[in-house]
Design a protein around this motif. Structure first.
Motif, PDB file in Angstrom:
ATOM      1  N   GLY A   1       0.795  -1.216   0.000  1.00 57.37           N
ATOM      2  CA  GLY A   1       0.000   0.000   0.000  1.00 57.37           C
ATOM      3  C   GLY A   1       0.828   1.266   0.000  1.00 57.37           C
TER       4      GLY A   1
ATOM      5  N   ASP B   1     -10.701   1.349  -5.674  1.00 55.52           N
ATOM      6  CA  ASP B   1      -9.951   0.427  -4.817  1.00 55.52           C
ATOM      7  C   ASP B   1     -10.659   0.234  -3.474  1.00 55.52           C
TER       8      ASP B   1
ATOM      9  N   ASP C   1      -9.184  -0.149  -0.643  1.00 57.10           N
ATOM     10  CA  ASP C   1      -8.421   0.519   0.413  1.00 57.10           C
ATOM     11  C   ASP C   1      -8.770   2.006   0.430  1.00 57.10           C
TER      12      ASP C   1
END
Length: 230
Positions: free
Chosen positions: A150, A178, A180
């Motif tokens: 990440g 995404d 995240d």
């Protein structure tokens, strides 16, 4: 070569080992082409320290070097990337190559994208963001899609935010989807940089803007002006 470094490096040389062979001697020693110049076992304790200090100096002075001198230093920097066990030295090598134009420097920087150190990979993304070649943007877009880390993906997104073009906007648009939230937020921040717009943090708003040019802030501004008339 690098005559203007002599005064700047003198203090380091005297404090550490003495100037054996002019400025940035310890960096030259790191290159296998120069290993025969002295006995490594006699000075290894100070060499590591001096090499790092000299490489930090090279990071600062490389933008002022001639293209010929920059090309010579790329040879040393490539050796550091390939052989140096210190992640900090490899990180500094990436930083030193940043201002050097051309595919040789870009290829060296891209070596950092495969480095085992996250710090080195993030530095490579940052430096590619500062380079104007379309190939740099394409590489960053690839890293965003391929990397499993990440922090590295966020570094690539920030770097991509310094570029322009459809490759950039397409990659940032994809990152908006995404899972995240940190990736989505970084993609929004990069889109703000690329477009000059401030549309908030809602990915759906940004997708609408990228697909059809819809800017909700423009409608809001019109509503405000109409209310002010009454």
């Amino acid at each position: 070569m690098l005559r203007h470094l002599r005064i700047l490096i003198a203090g380091t040389c005297l404090a550490v080992t003495g100037c054996h062979d002019g400025p940035l001697y310890a960096l030259k020693h790191a290159n296998p082409f120069f290993v025969h110049q002295w006995n490594q076992d006699e000075a290894i304790g100070t060499t590591d320290f001096q090499r790092q200090k000299e490489l930090e100096l090279l990071v600062r002075t490389m933008p002022n070097e001639s293209p010929a001198d920059q090309a010579q230093w790329l040879v040393h920097l490539e050796q550091i990337m390939q052989q140096d066990a210190s992640a900090e030295m490899r990180h500094l090598a990436i930083r030193a190559a940043a201002p050097v134009q051309g595919p040789a420097a870009r290829n060296l920087i891209e070596m950092g994208l495969e480095d085992p150190s996250i710090k080195v990979r993030m530095a490579a993304c940052d430096v590619l963001g500062s380079r104007e070649e379309p190939a740099a943007a394409e590489t960053l877009a690839r890293i965003i899609g391929e990397s499993t880390n990440g922090d590295v993906r966020q570094a690539a997104l920030r770097g991509l935010g310094q570029h322009k073009g459809t490759v950039v906007t397409d990659s940032l648009k994809l990152a908006l989807e995404d899972r995240d939230p940190a990736i989505r937020l970084t993609a929004v921040q990069s889109l703000e940089s690329v477009t000059g717009k401030s549309l908030g943090n809602d990915p759906a708003v940004w997708v609408a803007y990228l697909e059809n040019g819809t800017d909700p802030t423009a409608d809001q501004g019109l509503s405000d002006r109409l209310r002010n008339l009454f």
